[in-house]
Design an enzyme around this catalytic site. Structure first.
Site, mmCIF file in Angstrom:
data_model
loop_
_atom_site.group_PDB
_atom_site.id
_atom_site.type_symbol
_atom_site.label_atom_id
_atom_site.label_comp_id
_atom_site.label_asym_id
_atom_site.label_seq_id
_atom_site.Cartn_x
_atom_site.Cartn_y
_atom_site.Cartn_z
ATOM 1 N N SER A 257 0.830 -1.205 0.000
ATOM 2 C CA SER A 257 0.000 0.000 0.000
ATOM 3 C C SER A 257 0.860 1.248 0.000
ATOM 4 O O SER A 257 2.087 1.191 0.141
ATOM 5 C CB SER A 257 -0.898 0.017 1.242
ATOM 6 O OG SER A 257 -0.117 0.191 2.423
ATOM 7 N N LYS A 258 0.202 2.395 -0.141
ATOM 8 C CA LYS A 258 0.917 3.670 -0.169
ATOM 9 C C LYS A 258 1.709 3.902 1.111
ATOM 10 O O LYS A 258 2.723 4.595 1.106
ATOM 11 C CB LYS A 258 -0.071 4.819 -0.380
ATOM 12 C CG LYS A 258 -0.692 4.856 -1.773
ATOM 13 C CD LYS A 258 -1.638 6.036 -1.918
ATOM 14 C CE LYS A 258 -2.254 6.066 -3.322
ATOM 15 N NZ LYS A 258 -3.203 7.187 -3.487
ATOM 16 N N ARG A 259 1.234 3.330 2.213
ATOM 17 C CA ARG A 259 1.922 3.523 3.505
ATOM 18 C C ARG A 259 3.335 2.951 3.492
ATOM 19 O O ARG A 259 4.170 3.338 4.295
ATOM 20 C CB ARG A 259 1.116 2.880 4.635
ATOM 21 C CG ARG A 259 -0.192 3.580 4.942
ATOM 22 C CD ARG A 259 -0.816 3.055 6.229
ATOM 23 N NE ARG A 259 -1.098 1.631 6.137
ATOM 24 C CZ ARG A 259 -2.212 1.131 5.612
ATOM 25 N NH1 ARG A 259 -3.126 1.937 5.130
ATOM 26 N NH2 ARG A 259 -2.399 -0.172 5.574
ATOM 27 N N SER A 260 3.600 2.011 2.570
ATOM 28 C CA SER A 260 4.940 1.404 2.519
ATOM 29 C C SER A 260 5.990 2.406 2.063
ATOM 30 O O SER A 260 7.172 2.261 2.348
ATOM 31 C CB SER A 260 4.936 0.204 1.567
ATOM 32 O OG SER A 260 4.796 0.639 0.224
#
Length: 491
Positions: A257-260
């Site tokens: 996800s973008k959080r990575s």
């Protein structure tokens, strides 16, 4: 039949790593057989459209070398290549009405309020979620009722008419035959109330009209494939080969996800990775070559790629491995090209008049991504305030006392030295060490520490001294002597 594949992204922002892998696999499957690779922009979901996203798609494909044979900018005979333009031509409504005539689809006039009442809560694998299964209410409207509602301008959608009994089987090139119960097939919407087609319907129509033979997509679309097949069968069209690729997860096995921080291609480029390394790495996220080789150019991937070697298990995005792979590309890079790419990173931390090209060559085989440069060369700009413990090195048999002695002995020698080239300095220091009965490391370690203030440097003492020059080298040696004398006095 000539193989034709397509990449059909929605312009909703940056290109996710999974989407880039889909584009790459579609490209490789086509090019491995001298086929065609198409780009089609799927912009029918106007609410999710992001301004500038099409430019991101085009730029990403260009940088990675995945050049389409046909695209909006390079049209062939099956255009338009943008779904909103195809929508304006009335293509989707025409085919939806053909399905209505064949009783494979129907008008649905149900209000949002009625549809909300159809929602039900189910539990799947311990997870509770809300689903909506349409009850075919409008399928039973008479033609007179339908005509009346259409004439009155009542909003409608067009739904697929799926059977509720029996099973539907579809074939995937990786998963084999997959059979589902027809009662699980909801009557999905084909044409929305705004007249635009849904993603699923437009995909089927466009893939057929564009002659797509192999459809590459993520395995999250497996559950939709029976509905696709029923559409192909309803039209009497040939079903393409399906290749559903495995999920990409982070190292904790969660969906990437973008959080990575590295879920998109642009994230990786901004972090200093090379496009060719990213392509190489992404190719191996789910695909295994026949050999143990892990470094492939795009041309080599085209020759080697066999889609039957794509796995089914989730592929883990190993950031450490990507860094290693990028480092291998940097080591093999032409020095001039490396310098041009590294120059901005060098200039960010070095503002003195130094030989940046020489410094670039020092770090080329020692970094994995370009941002590593800053922490490796910042000492050239300014000597850090280091701890004298750096002078202690067991292998070189040095400590603070011996280092102070060596630096004080070297200071007049280096003051008299005129030639500050690497070779001349090394020759002079080797002669000094031999005369004093010292090992070279016993002399060079204190010098390197004094010149850099670091435990790890991209080059040896004399290479660093050559770049710093005589005046700055002597200034740093005097600073080292002062540090060591102060510590000795305190002791």
């Amino acid at each position: 039949m000539k193989i034709r594949t397509r990449y059909a992204p929605s312009p909703t922002g940056r290109m996710h790593v999974g989407n880039l892998r889909t584009a790459l696999y579609a490209y490789l499957i086509a090019k491995h057989e001298d086929g065609d690779f198409l780009l089609r922009i799927e912009d029918t979901d106007q609410e999710r459209y992001v301004e500038g996203a099409v430019e991101i798609i085009n730029r990403t494909l260009e940088q990675t070398g995945l050049i389409p044979d046909e695209s909006p900018d390079k049209p062939g005979s099956v255009g338009p290549y943008v779904q909103s333009e195809r929508q304006a031509c009335g293509i989707y409504m025409e085919y939806a009405r053909q399905l209505i005539e064949r009783h494979e689809a129907y008008y649905c006039f149900c209000t949002p309020e009625r549809l909300a009442g159809l929602k039900q809560t189910i539990t799947v694998d311990g997870e509770t979620k809300e689903i909506s299964v349409y009850d075919k209410h409008c399928l039973h409207l008479s033609q007179e009722e339908i005509d009346e509602k259409l004439a009155s301008g009542i909003p409608y959608v067009i739904r697929q008419n799926n059977p509720t009994e029996g099973t539907t089987t579809f074939h995937d090139e990786l998963y084999g035959d997959v059979t589902v119960e027809n009662r699980e097939l909801d009557d999905m919407i084909l044409i929305k109330s705004d007249g635009y087609p849904t993603y699923n319907f437009a995909n089927v129509v466009d893939d057929h009209l564009m002659g797509i033979t192999h459809v590459v997509r993520g395995n999250e679309y497996i559950s939709s494939s029976p509905k696709y097949n029923r559409l192909y069968e309803a039209f009497g069209w040939e079903i393409p080969a399906y290749i559903h690729c495995p999920l990409i997860t982070d190292e904790e096995h969660h969906k990437l996800s973008k959080r990575s921080g590295h879920s998109s291609y642009e994230d990786l480029i901004e972090q200093g990775f090379l496009p060719e390394a990213v392509v190489n790495f992404i190719a191996l996220l789910g695909w295994s070559p026949k050999s143990d080789n892990e470094i492939f150019s795009l041309e080599e991937l085209v020759r080697e790629f066999d889609y039957t070697r794509i796995g089914k298990s989730p592929a883990v995005f190993d950031y450490t491995k990507l860094r290693w792979m990028n480092g291998e590309y940097l080591k093999a890079m032409d020095p001039e090209k490396f310098y041009e790419l590294a120059k901005p990173y060098l200039q960010d931390v070095i503002h003195r008049d130094l030989d940046l090209k020489r410094i670039a060559e020092m770090v080329r085989t020692r970094i994995e991504i370009f941002p590593d440069i800053a922490g490796m060369v910042d000492f050239f700009e300014q000597l850090p305030d280091y701890d004298i413990s750096l002078y202690t090195h067991k292998k070189m048999k040095t400590d603070a006392a011996s280092s102070l002695k060596v630096l004080k002995e070297l200071e007049p020698l280096l003051q008299a030295q005129e030639d500050y080239s690497n070779d001349a300095l090394f020759s002079a220091l080797s002669a000094f060490a031999q005369e004093k009965g010292y090992k070279n490391g016993y002399v060079l370690w204190p010098l390197r520490t004094a010149a850099s203030g670091k435990s790890v440097t991209p080059a040896g003492a004399t290479e660093i001294m050559e770049i710093l020059g005589k005046e700055e080298t002597l200034r740093r040696i005097r600073t080292g002597i002062e540090k060591l004398e102060a510590a000795s006095a305190d002791a």
